[in-house]
Design an enzyme around this catalytic site. Structure first.
Site, PDB file in Angstrom:
ATOM      1  N   CYS A  31      26.226   0.839  60.560  1.00 50.90           N
ATOM      2  CA  CYS A  31      26.344   0.147  61.777  1.00 50.90           C
ATOM      3  C   CYS A  31      25.670  -0.976  61.699  1.00 50.90           C
ATOM      4  O   CYS A  31      25.764  -1.575  60.315  1.00 50.90           O
ATOM      5  CB  CYS A  31      25.623   0.911  63.151  1.00 50.90           C
ATOM      6  SG  CYS A  31      24.110   1.518  62.923  1.00 50.90           S
ATOM      7  N   HIS A 619      16.702  -2.607  76.275  1.00 45.98           N
ATOM      8  CA  HIS A 619      17.542  -1.163  75.982  1.00 45.98           C
ATOM      9  C   HIS A 619      17.463  -0.650  77.086  1.00 45.98           C
ATOM     10  O   HIS A 619      16.195   0.219  77.343  1.00 45.98           O
ATOM     11  CB  HIS A 619      16.875  -0.910  74.613  1.00 45.98           C
ATOM     12  CG  HIS A 619      17.932   0.419  74.258  1.00 45.98           C
ATOM     13  ND1 HIS A 619      18.104   1.692  74.816  1.00 45.98           N
ATOM     14  CD2 HIS A 619      18.780   0.388  72.987  1.00 45.98           C
ATOM     15  CE1 HIS A 619      18.947   2.384  74.178  1.00 45.98           C
ATOM     16  NE2 HIS A 619      19.512   1.657  72.942  1.00 45.98           N
TER      17      HIS A 619
END
Length: 697
Positions: A31, A619
Site C-alpha cells: 500500500c 485516525h
C-alpha cells in the site's frame, strides 16, 4: 531506530531473507507505506532481524500467516526491488501484479452478485495484457481502410498482390492466434501454468488440425456439409471411432475462456493427486491428454453451435419482426463480442451479400459499434479532465482504432470490461441507435465492411445510418462523461492517488531530508499510516500556550495514552507519538492549521502538514477502513488549507459499533523522530479544540 535506508538492493535482499525466502511467499502487495506479505508459514519470518534493518520502520505479524513491514514513502521502490530480484523471478511464489492489486481495490466496491464481478474480472484480465498488440493490429486495419476508402486498394479482391497478402498477415496474426493468447492470460489469471493453457488451445490451430478442414481435405475420415442458412461449410472427422466436429477457431475467445476454466479445476486436482517431485512432468502430461480431446470434442463445438444457432435465430427474426431485430442486434453485440460469439454472424453477413445481394445485420451493428466508441470518447474526455495519463493513452488508441478501423476490441478489452459502470450507459446508446434504425425502416449494405467513419457511404439509406450512429455515439459519450466510468469512491481514490503521484514528482526536486517525512505523513491516510517512533508522554495537564506547537483535540472525549490502544502500530509508536481519545460524539475537526495532505476516501484518516513541517495523523477508529466509508461523511478534500476547528468528518459512531470496530480516535505526529519532543497529555476529559499534545522542534 535508524530510518535512513541502506542500498535498495541490499534492503530488498535482506527483507526477502527475513521473511523466509521467496519459497515462503504466497503473495506480496504494497500500500502507500507497507509491504503486505501473505506467507506460507509465518513462523519462518525473523521479526527481530527485520526490525533491525535500516529502512524498516517496524513489523507487525497478523493472523493467517500475514506480515506487514512498514517502510514508509519509498515502499513502491522497495517492492519493485524485491520483485526484480532473480530469486523472486525463479521462485514458485506468485506475487500479484499491479493490475491485480488495483483489481483488489476495485473489489471493495463490488456489486450485489459476486459471480458477475468475478466473471467480468476474468474477461478483463484475460484480455488486458493484449491491448498493445490489439491496438497495433487495429491501427494497421485502419490504415488499409483509409486506403480502400480512397480506392487505392481492394482488400477483398481475389487477385491481391503478395504485398497486400503480407499486410493482411501483419494484422491477422493477432486476431487469428487470439485464442492462444487469451488461453495464456486466462491461465495466468486462474493460476495455471500459462504455457499449458496455450498448448491446449494451440492443438486446434496446428497445420495438422487445419489440414482436415474443408471439403478439399485429403485426410481419410473427413466429411463436410453446407449450412444453408449461414452459407458455411461444416466438417466432421472420425477420431478414435468417434465423430468430432471440425472448426476454424481463429479469432474465437469463448472456447479458450471455457477451456481454461475447466483446465484450472483439473490442474489443481492433479496437483493434489500427483507427488510433488514428479508434477513437472505428469501434471502437464495428463492435463494435455485430457483437455485437448475435451476441447476438440465438446467445448469447441459448443462455442460454434451457440454462434451458429444465434445466427439462424436472428435471420428468422429479421424476416418476421425487422424492427425488433434492428433493436436486438446492437443490444446483443456488447455481450457477444467479448465471448467471440459474433463470428458466426460475420459468416451470415457474407452469406446474405452473396445470395440476396445485400446484408441487413451490419447497419444495426453500426449502432452498437458507435455506442462503444462514444463510451470510449467519454472516458477519454474524463481522462483529460482528471489528468489520467495511462487511461488517456489507452482511450486515444482505442478511439482511433474504432472510428477509423471499426474495431471495438481495444475499447472493450482495454476499458469497458474493466469498469462495469460503462456497460449500462453504453447499452442506452445501443438502444437509441437501434430504435432509430428500426423506426426509419432499416439499413442495408451491399459489401462487408468494418463499421467505421470511413465506411459510412457503403450503407443505405446513408442518412438513416448516419443519424443512428451519431445518436448512439453521443448518447453513450454524454452518459459516461457526466456519470463517470468510476464510482464516486473509485474516483476519489483515483484522484487521491493521482494527487499523491503528482505531489511525489514535485517533491523529487526537494531535499531528501524534507521529502522523507512528508512522504511518510502523506501516505498515512489511505492505509492507517506509518511514521517514526518514540516520544515523551507526560502526566495529565494542559500544555501552556506558546511553549512549542500545540495540537488540539480533534474530538471531544476521554484522552488516553497510546499504550492503552489495542493496535500494535499505534501502541509501538511506529506511527509516531500522540494520544487516543474515546470519542463522546462523531464530530471530528482539524487539530492544527495546515495543509490537508491526504484524506482517505473511506473517511477514516486524515494527514495534515503544518507550516512548521509537523506531520499530524488523525485516525478515526481501529480497522475502520474495512467499513469502506459507510457511516463516514467527509467534509474536506486533499490539498486544501484547514484551520483548528474546521470540520473534517461527521462519523456515525453507532455504525462503527455495529460493524464491531473500536471508535477510539487517534492523533499522532508521524515525523516524531525528526522533532525534539512530542508530549502527550493524557488522563483527562476534553472538549473539541482543547490542547492535548505539544510539539517542540
Amino acid at each position: 531506530m535508524n530510518t535512513h535506508a541502506q542500498s535498495p538492493d541490499k534492503l530488498a535482499e535482506k527483507i526477502l531473507r527475513g521473511v523466509g525466502g521467496p519459497e515462503n511467499i504466497e503473495s506480496l502487495t504494497h500500500c502507500a507505506t507497507r509491504l503486505r506479505f501473505q506467507l506460507h508459514d509465518g513462523g519462518k519470518a525473523d521479526q527481530a532481524a527485520l526490525d533491525a534493518l535500516d529502512g524498516v520502520m517496524g513489523t507487525v505479524p497478523q493472523s493467517g500467516d500475514r506480515l506487514q513491514i512498514v517502510v514508509g514513502g519509498g515502499v513502491a521502490n522497495v517492492y519493485s526491488d524485491i520483485m526484480s530480484l532473480p530469486a523472486m523471478r525463479g521462485s514458485g511464489a506468485r506475487p500479484p501484479s499491479d493490475a491485480e492489486v488495483k483489481a483488489a481495490m476495485r473489489a471493495k466496491s463490488r456489486g450485489r452478485f459476486a459471480w458477475l464481478d468475478n466473471f467480468f474480472e476474468y474477461l478483463s484480465d484475460s484480455f488486458r495484457p493484449l491491448m498493445g498488440v490489439l491496438l497495433g493490429a487495429s491501427l494497421i486495419i485502419a490504415i488499409t481502410s483509409v486506403l480502400e476508402a480512397f480506392g487505392l486498394i481492394d482488400t477483398r479482391a481475389t487477385d491481391k498482390s503478395s504485398t497486400w497478402v503480407f499486410v493482411d498477415a501483419m494484422w491477422r496474426s493477432v486476431l487469428f492466434f487470439l485464442p492462444i493468447m487469451v488461453a495464456y492470460n486466462a491461465s495466468k489469471k486462474l493460476r495455471v501454468d500459462p504455457w499449458l493453457g496455450a498448448a491446449v488451445m494451440a492443438a486446434m490451430m496446428t497445420p495438422n488440425y487445419m489440414s482436415m478442414l474443408g471439403s478439399s481435405s485429403e485426410v481419410p475420415g473427413v466429411s463436410c456439409t453446407t449450412n444453408e442458412t449461414l452459407g458455411s461449410e461444416q466438417c466432421v472427422a472420425k477420431v478414435f471411432g468417434l465423430t468430432m466436429q471440425l472448426n476454424d477457431y481463429g479469432g474465437q475467445v469463448f472456447v479458450p475462456l471455457a477451456m481454461v476454466a475447466l483446465l484450472a479445476l483439473l490442474y489443481r486436482g492433479l496437483q493434489r493427486l500427483i507427488p510433488e517431485n514428479v508434477q513437472l512432468v505428469f501434471v502437464p502430461f495428463f492435463s494435455m491428454l485430457i483437455m485437448i480431446p475435451i476441447t476438440a470434442f465438446l467445448i469447441g463445438p459448443m462455442g460454434i453451435w451457440a454462434g451458429n444457432g444465434l445466427g439462424s435465430g436472428l435471420a428468422w427474426l429479421n424476416s418476421n419482426a425487422p424492427i425488433v431485430f434492428a433493436i436486438l442486434i446492437p443490444m446483443l453485440y456488447p455481450f457477444l463480442v467479448p465471448l467471440g460469439l459474433h463470428w458466426p454472424l460475420n459468416a451470415l453477413m457474407l452469406q446474405n451479400i452473396s445470395t440476396i445481394g445485400d446484408d441487413f445485420i451490419q447497419g444495426p451493428m453500426g449502432a452498437w459499434n458507435f455506442a462503444c466508441f462514444g463510451a470510449t470518447a467519454g472516458v477519454l474526455l474524463l481522462s483529460i479532465r482528471h489528468r489520467e495519463k495511462e487511461m488517456r493513452q489507452t482511450a486515444t488508441g482505442a478511439l482511433a482504432a474504432g472510428l477509423f478501423g471499426g474495431v471495438s476490441e481495444p475499447s472493450l478489452y482495454g476499458i469497458h470490461l474493466r469498469f462495469k459502470r460503462i456497460y449500462p450507459r453504453m447499452l442506452v446508446g445501443c438502444l437509441v441507435g437501434g430504435v432509430i434504425v428500426g423506426l426509419l425502416g432499416g439499413v442495408d449494405t451491399e459489401v462487408f465492411a468494418f463499421t467505421s467513419l470511413l465506411t459510412i457511404p457503403v450503407f443505405s439509406p446513408m442518412v438513416t445510418y448516419g443519424i443512428a450512429i451519431t445518436a448512439a455515439f453521443f448518447t453513450a459519450m454524454v452518459l459516461v462523461y457526466f456519470s463517470d466510468y468510476r464510482s464516486p469512491e473509485e474516483r476519489a481514490q483515483a484522484n487521491a492517488e493521482r494527487d499523491a503521484d503528482e505531489r511525489a514528482a514535485r517533491d523529487d526536486s526537494a531535499a531528501a531530508d524534507v521529502r522523507e517525512p512528508l512522504a511518510v505523513g502523506a501516505a498515512t491516510a489511505a492505509v492507517g499510516g506509518s511514521g517514526a517512533s518514540a516520544g515523551s508522554p507526560v502526566a495529565a495537564g494542559a500544555p501552556a500556550p506558546g511553549e512549542g506547537i500545540v495540537l488540539a483535540a480533534p474530538v471531544a472525549g476521554r484522552v488516553i495514552g497510546l499504550d492503552e490502544v489495542a493496535d500494535p502500530f499505534f501502541a509501538s509508536r511506529v506511527l509516531g507519538e500522540g494520544v487516543g481519545i474515546e470519542p463522546a460524539n462523531g464530530h471530528v475537526v482539524s487539530p492544527v492549521d495546515g495543509e490537508l495532505v491526504t484524506a482517505a476516501v473511506t473517511g477514516h484518516s486524515f494527514g495534515i502538514r503544518t507550516k512548521d513541517g509537523v506531520q499530524v495523523l488523525v485516525h478515526i477508529g481501529l480497522d475502520t477502513v474495512q467499513m469502506n466509508g459507510e457511516g463516514f461523511d467527509v467534509r474536506v478534500e486533499p490539498g486544501q488549507q484547514v484551520f483548528v476547528g474546521d470540520l473534517l468528518a461527521e462519523v456515525d459512531l453507532d455504525a462503527v459499533h455495529a460493524a464491531q470496530h473500536s471508535t477510539i480516535t487517534l492523533m499522532t505526529v508521524t515525523n516524531t523522530a525528526y522533532l525534539a519532543s512530542v508530549e502527550a497529555h493524557t488522563g483527562q476529559d476534553v472538549t473539541v479544540g482543547a490542547p492535548v499534545v505539544i510539539v517542540r522542534r
